[in-house]
Motif scaffolding. Structure first.
Motif, PDB file in Angstrom:
ATOM      1  N   LEU A 137     -45.730  43.164  23.129  1.00 24.44           N
ATOM      2  CA  LEU A 137     -47.110  42.905  22.754  1.00 24.44           C
ATOM      3  C   LEU A 137     -48.024  42.695  23.960  1.00 24.44           C
ATOM      4  N   THR A 138     -47.441  42.562  25.164  1.00 24.52           N
ATOM      5  CA  THR A 138     -48.251  42.244  26.347  1.00 24.52           C
ATOM      6  C   THR A 138     -49.394  43.227  26.566  1.00 24.52           C
ATOM      7  N   PRO A 139     -49.170  44.548  26.556  1.00 25.86           N
ATOM      8  CA  PRO A 139     -50.299  45.468  26.747  1.00 25.86           C
ATOM      9  C   PRO A 139     -51.373  45.298  25.681  1.00 25.86           C
ATOM     10  N   MET A 140     -50.959  45.059  24.451  1.00 23.17           N
ATOM     11  CA  MET A 140     -51.923  44.874  23.376  1.00 23.17           C
ATOM     12  C   MET A 140     -52.749  43.610  23.603  1.00 23.17           C
ATOM     13  N   LEU A 383     -45.418  33.180  21.630  1.00 26.57           N
ATOM     14  CA  LEU A 383     -46.554  34.081  21.483  1.00 26.57           C
ATOM     15  C   LEU A 383     -47.843  33.372  21.884  1.00 26.57           C
ATOM     16  N   ALA A 384     -48.010  32.138  21.457  1.00 22.99           N
ATOM     17  CA  ALA A 384     -49.204  31.377  21.822  1.00 22.99           C
ATOM     18  C   ALA A 384     -49.306  31.213  23.332  1.00 22.99           C
ATOM     19  N   LYS A 385     -48.193  30.910  23.980  1.00 25.18           N
ATOM     20  CA  LYS A 385     -48.207  30.754  25.431  1.00 25.18           C
ATOM     21  C   LYS A 385     -48.572  32.064  26.125  1.00 25.18           C
ATOM     22  N   MET A 386     -48.072  33.170  25.599  1.00 26.65           N
ATOM     23  CA  MET A 386     -48.428  34.472  26.170  1.00 26.65           C
ATOM     24  C   MET A 386     -49.936  34.686  26.127  1.00 26.65           C
ATOM     25  N   GLU A 387     -50.540  34.388  24.984  1.00 25.26           N
ATOM     26  CA  GLU A 387     -51.980  34.570  24.846  1.00 25.26           C
ATOM     27  C   GLU A 387     -52.740  33.695  25.828  1.00 25.26           C
ATOM     28  N   LEU A 388     -52.310  32.445  25.982  1.00 28.50           N
ATOM     29  CA  LEU A 388     -52.996  31.531  26.895  1.00 28.50           C
ATOM     30  C   LEU A 388     -52.822  31.964  28.341  1.00 28.50           C
ATOM     31  N   ARG A 389     -51.625  32.410  28.708  1.00 27.76           N
ATOM     32  CA  ARG A 389     -51.368  32.822  30.094  1.00 27.76           C
ATOM     33  C   ARG A 389     -52.147  34.074  30.467  1.00 27.76           C
ATOM     34  N   ILE A 390     -52.486  34.881  29.475  1.00 31.65           N
ATOM     35  CA  ILE A 390     -53.290  36.081  29.732  1.00 31.65           C
ATOM     36  C   ILE A 390     -54.786  35.753  29.702  1.00 31.65           C
ATOM     37  N   ALA A 391     -55.202  34.940  28.755  1.00 41.04           N
ATOM     38  CA  ALA A 391     -56.631  34.703  28.529  1.00 41.04           C
ATOM     39  C   ALA A 391     -57.295  33.906  29.650  1.00 41.04           C
ATOM     40  N   TYR A 392     -56.692  32.804  30.072  1.00 43.66           N
ATOM     41  CA  TYR A 392     -57.357  31.931  31.048  1.00 43.66           C
ATOM     42  C   TYR A 392     -57.618  32.627  32.389  1.00 43.66           C
ATOM     43  N   PRO A 393     -56.599  33.234  33.032  1.00 50.04           N
ATOM     44  CA  PRO A 393     -56.882  33.890  34.319  1.00 50.04           C
ATOM     45  C   PRO A 393     -57.888  35.031  34.187  1.00 50.04           C
TER      46      PRO A 393
END
Length: 430
Positions: A137-140, A383-393
């Motif tokens: 899901l990372t690219p998405m 999944l939530a952590k993935m979203e946060l690690r992508i969104a903040y930076p």
């Protein structure tokens, strides 16, 4: 529930108000905050005793657990404590106390189920939430975040270049909404309706029956989605479960799982993204660290999850038998509420080291309870952590000079809600 209490509840209900408005401030205190921090009364209660009885006026014995070790004890013990929704349905007094009625539909899913049903359903879902499966899901997720950053820039440009723009509307809400819709295979066109239903479910003052009514409405919709997936299984999670498990899981169970994932994965992550962005907007040192050091984002996310603990209180537990927690006798049938926000500020979490009322982006990751604990720990945590690690930076790199458009004291937060959040986050891009 006594005659006077019944009359009071009926009076509130007839006027479209939640019976929770009748509760004293000492009862709703665990759901209220000063900005990002729990009320000082919560820490004072924990220091006095980690388990306290709440003065609930509906004839229901309710205990609040605020200590870290005691919280883990209750959350992990599925033999002495039940999560089953049937406990609420069987007690009209309790149903009234949370703003609904005993005739509402069981939401299904994992959150309010006991073994062996919980064990069977979690076994079906777990393979879909391993890091190996989620990595696809990372690219998405990256595309969703970039798309919302483009939307923020476009909105600011339409207002003369700088803004203000609302990060709740344009960033924190759309990201998890689109991600969960993509994960489940729910049509994008329906995301606005689910944002409304999800918020209503956690707003305990929205009016009589609003929270439980939102459950019924979303379940009705998802039953239709499941029926369509049965006919033509797609590539999303629902389609995958149907292909792999077939009739081993019925439509009602599948709709319940989908509802739990959609609601649990949307509102909680949306609140985290918004409140985490607020932290970064007010702490330039941490913002620069996240912007320039890729290795800093992991520990920062863990620290934010602990500090914010947006799910303030876990699903209620019901004592199956007389028992003791921290030397306090809890009777069979009593309700036990675990204050996750209280437990995650308990010095016992770090053996007394460090000030847990502050955000320390370099604090060693703690075994916080932001996602719960034990058998009912949130299955979508990674999944939530993935979203946060992508969104903040991505946010601070695209808009490194963004700042709040209002004084922090003017921000409006959700009041008396299980999931804490800010209503709007207006910023100037710089």
């Amino acid at each position: 529930m006594g005659f006077v209490a019944r009359r009071a509840v009926a009076w509130q209900t007839a006027r479209g108000r939640s019976p929770l408005a009748l509760l004293p401030a000492s009862v709703t205190m665990p759901l209220r905050r000063n900005g990002l921090d729990p009320l000082p009364e919560l820490a004072a209660m924990r220091e006095k005793a980690p388990v306290n009885k709440l003065p609930l006026p509906f004839g229901v014995n309710v205990w609040l657990v605020t200590g870290y070790e005691e919280a883990k004890q209750v959350l992990a013990d599925t033999e002495r404590f039940s999560n089953d929704f049937a406990n609420i349905a069987a007690d009209p007094s309790l149903a009234a106390a949370i703003g609904g009625n005993a005739d509402e539909k069981d939401p299904g899913g994992l959150g309010m189920a006991d073994p062996p049903d919980h064990t069977r359903l979690r076994k079906i879902l777990t393979p879909e939430f391993t890091m190996r499966r989620l990595s696809r899901l990372t690219p998405m997720l990256e595309a969703i975040v970039e798309g919302q950053l483009d939307a923020i820039a476009a909105d600011a440009a339409s207002k003369g270049g700088g803004g203000p723009v609302d990060l709740v509307e344009l960033f924190s809400l759309p990201i998890p909404s689109l991600a969960i819709c993509e994960l489940l295979g729910v049509p994008y066109a329906d995301r606005d309706a689910f944002q409304r239903l999800s918020v209503a479910r956690f707003d305990l003052f929205a009016g009589a029956g609003a929270s439980l009514g939102a459950i019924s409405e979303s379940l009705d919709y998802l039953m239709g989605v499941v029926a369509q997936q049965r006919k033509d299984p797609g590539d999303g999670l629902l389609g995958m479960i149907i292909r792999e498990h077939g009739d081993a899981i019925d439509d009602r169970e599948l709709a319940g799982l989908a509802d739990g994932i959609l609601v649990g994965g949307f509102e909680t992550t949306a609140s985290m993204i918004a409140l985490g962005a607020l932290v970064l907007l007010q702490d330039h040192t941490t913002r620069d660290l996240i912007r320039t050091d890729p290795d800093a984002i992991g520990p920062f996310v863990e620290e934010l999850l602990r500090y914010l603990t947006v799910v303030q209180v876990a699903f209620p537990r019901f004592a199956r038998e007389d028992c003791e927690v921290a030397g306090v006798r809890i009777g069979a049938g009593d309700v036990v509420l675990v204050s996750l926000s209280g437990a995650d500020r308990d010095p016992a979490l770090t053996d007394g080291e460090g000030n847990l009322d502050l955000v320390d982006p370099q604090r060693a990751p703690t075994k916080h309870l932001a996602f719960g604990y034990g058998a009912h720990r949130c299955i979508g945590a990674e999944l939530a952590k993935m979203e946060l690690r992508i969104a903040y930076p991505a946010l601070v790199r695209r808009f490194p000079t963004a700042r709040l458009a209002v004084d922090p004291s003017d921000l409006k937060y959700r009041q008396t809600s299980i999931v804490y959040g800010v209503e709007k986050l207006p910023v100037i891009l710089g």
